[in-house]
Write an enzyme that holds these catalytic residues in place. Structure first.
Site, PDB file in Angstrom:
ATOM      1  N   ASP A   1      31.534  -6.853 -46.326  1.00 14.96           N
ATOM      2  CA  ASP A   1      31.160  -7.929 -46.093  1.00 14.96           C
ATOM      3  C   ASP A   1      30.629  -8.596 -44.431  1.00 14.96           C
ATOM      4  OD1 ASP A   1      31.212 -10.818 -45.459  1.00 14.96           O
ATOM      5  OD2 ASP A   1      33.449 -10.845 -43.912  1.00 14.96           O
ATOM      6  N   LEU A   2      30.098  -9.043 -44.079  1.00 14.68           N
ATOM      7  CA  LEU A   2      29.306  -8.655 -42.757  1.00 14.68           C
ATOM      8  C   LEU A   2      29.868  -9.812 -41.609  1.00 14.68           C
ATOM      9  CD1 LEU A   2      26.640  -7.977 -40.623  1.00 14.68           C
ATOM     10  CD2 LEU A   2      25.794  -9.409 -41.623  1.00 14.68           C
ATOM     11  N   ASP A   3      30.153 -10.103 -41.593  1.00 10.91           N
ATOM     12  CA  ASP A   3      30.819 -11.163 -40.707  1.00 10.91           C
ATOM     13  C   ASP A   3      31.870 -10.894 -40.166  1.00 10.91           C
ATOM     14  OD1 ASP A   3      28.273 -12.626 -39.336  1.00 10.91           O
ATOM     15  OD2 ASP A   3      28.720 -14.152 -41.126  1.00 10.91           O
TER      16      ASP A   3
ATOM     17  N   THR B   1      30.927 -11.544 -34.722  1.00  9.59           N
ATOM     18  CA  THR B   1      29.772 -12.673 -34.865  1.00  9.59           C
ATOM     19  C   THR B   1      31.019 -14.330 -35.646  1.00  9.59           C
ATOM     20  OG1 THR B   1      29.240 -11.909 -37.156  1.00  9.59           O
ATOM     21  CG2 THR B   1      27.786 -11.778 -35.569  1.00  9.59           C
TER      22      THR B   1
ATOM     23  N   LYS C   1      35.595 -19.156 -42.497  1.00 11.74           N
ATOM     24  CA  LYS C   1      35.276 -17.577 -42.987  1.00 11.74           C
ATOM     25  C   LYS C   1      34.283 -17.559 -44.378  1.00 11.74           C
ATOM     26  CE  LYS C   1      37.599 -15.764 -38.669  1.00 11.74           C
ATOM     27  NZ  LYS C   1      38.648 -14.762 -38.515  1.00 11.74           N
TER      28      LYS C   1
ATOM     29  N   SER D   1      27.736 -10.361 -48.223  1.00 12.48           N
ATOM     30  CA  SER D   1      27.954 -11.956 -47.801  1.00 12.48           C
ATOM     31  C   SER D   1      27.705 -12.819 -48.216  1.00 12.48           C
ATOM     32  CB  SER D   1      26.807 -11.192 -45.982  1.00 12.48           C
ATOM     33  OG  SER D   1      27.159 -12.207 -45.406  1.00 12.48           O
ATOM     34  N   ALA D   2      27.430 -13.787 -47.358  1.00 17.66           N
ATOM     35  CA  ALA D   2      27.417 -15.147 -47.247  1.00 17.66           C
ATOM     36  C   ALA D   2      26.375 -16.025 -46.333  1.00 17.66           C
ATOM     37  CB  ALA D   2      28.880 -16.131 -47.476  1.00 17.66           C
TER      38      ALA D   2
ATOM     39  N   LYS E   1      31.706 -17.785 -52.559  1.00 16.77           N
ATOM     40  CA  LYS E   1      32.983 -16.985 -52.030  1.00 16.77           C
ATOM     41  C   LYS E   1      34.177 -17.998 -52.249  1.00 16.77           C
ATOM     42  CE  LYS E   1      31.719 -13.046 -49.486  1.00 16.77           C
ATOM     43  NZ  LYS E   1      31.978 -12.134 -48.038  1.00 16.77           N
TER      44      LYS E   1
ATOM     45  N   GLU F   1      37.292  -7.421 -46.916  1.00 18.09           N
ATOM     46  CA  GLU F   1      36.632  -8.654 -46.524  1.00 18.09           C
ATOM     47  C   GLU F   1      37.373  -8.632 -44.972  1.00 18.09           C
ATOM     48  OE1 GLU F   1      35.424 -11.583 -46.926  1.00 18.09           O
ATOM     49  OE2 GLU F   1      34.188 -11.130 -47.810  1.00 18.09           O
ATOM     50  N   ASP F   2      37.226  -9.848 -44.381  1.00 17.09           N
ATOM     51  CA  ASP F   2      38.158 -10.200 -43.937  1.00 17.09           C
ATOM     52  C   ASP F   2      38.955 -11.965 -43.794  1.00 17.09           C
ATOM     53  OD1 ASP F   2      35.463 -11.641 -43.222  1.00 17.09           O
ATOM     54  OD2 ASP F   2      36.236 -11.748 -40.826  1.00 17.09           O
TER      55      ASP F   2
END
Ligand code: BG6
Ligand code: MG
Length: 218
Positions: A9-11, A17, A45, A114-115, A145, A169-170
């Protein structure tokens, strides 16, 4: 043995971010007279921009016209783009680069899942784009997600079976999406919040390369 595919995942996983998303939503919430806390932000998130605005308006019991809705989506994103405007390599979260370098050196397939519709821009800003064999982001997926679409699309693109993929994932919604995809989910952050993950780490500095080797069975 088949190679393990690694999906990030990115953020909140590669870069922090999540705080900029929070600041931009908080600004809009204030403007609309809606109370919005860091705890409320947990629900945002991993969730698409459109769904986030729907949740925010539900929280404030606000019925928006289509025009208002579109306008607030643009406003939030413009504020967010302002916040991320000066991002650079210094904002890569600790421990991330070491792991990406290791995976790349060992030729593991790596994807972003990522979303966000701003994912590519951010990876370019922090100069990590070249590590990824594939980017699946908010511009490619139709289901948010916890639907597994984003991760299944990444596995397919990497040509790795879902059961051989690992997802970092966070977000609660992201862990659920990985579990729904039949992948190994690794929670990055608070283990109490991400309790449905298969494994939990506070951040990437807790994941040494021995852990990665064990996960990848090498
Ligand atoms: C996710 C974030 O990665 O992307 C969410 O965790 C965000 O908080 C979503 O809403 C969509 O991002 P963007 O950049 O397309 O507004
Ligand atoms: Mg995230």
């Amino acid at each position: 043995m088949n190679k393990t595919g690694f999906i990030f995942d990115l953020d909140g996983v590669i870069v922090d971010t999540a705080k900029y998303h929070f600041m931009a939503w908080k600004k809009l919430a204030n403007q609309l007279g809606i109370a919005f806390s860091e705890t409320d932000n947990e629900r945002f998130k991993g969730v698409s921009r459109k769904r986030c605005l729907e949740i925010l308006l539900e929280m404030g019991n606000i019925k928006a016209t289509q025009e208002e809705f579109d306008c607030w989506m643009i406003e939030k994103n413009e504020d967010y783009l302002n916040y991320i405007g000066t991002m650079n390599e210094n904002e890569i979260l600790p421990g991330v680069t070491v792991i990406l370098v290791f995976l790349k050196e060992h030729n593991f397939p790596i994807a972003l899942g990522s979303a966000s519709k701003n994912a590519q821009t951010i990876l370019e800003k922090v100069k990590l784009l070249s590590y990824f064999d594939l980017i699946v982001d908010g511009n490619n997926v139709s289901k948010a997600k916890p639907d597994p679409e984003v991760f299944l699309m990444a596995a397919k693109g990497l040509d790795v079976a879902p059961e051989n993929c690992v997802v970092f994932e966070d977000a609660i919604a992201g862990i659920e999406a990985a579990n729904n995809a039949g992948m190994m989910s690794v929670g990055i952050g608070d283990a109490n919040i991400l309790s449905s993950a298969h494994r939990n780490f506070k951040n990437f500095t807790e994941i040494d390369l021995e852990v990665i080797k064990e996960i990848a069975s090498i």
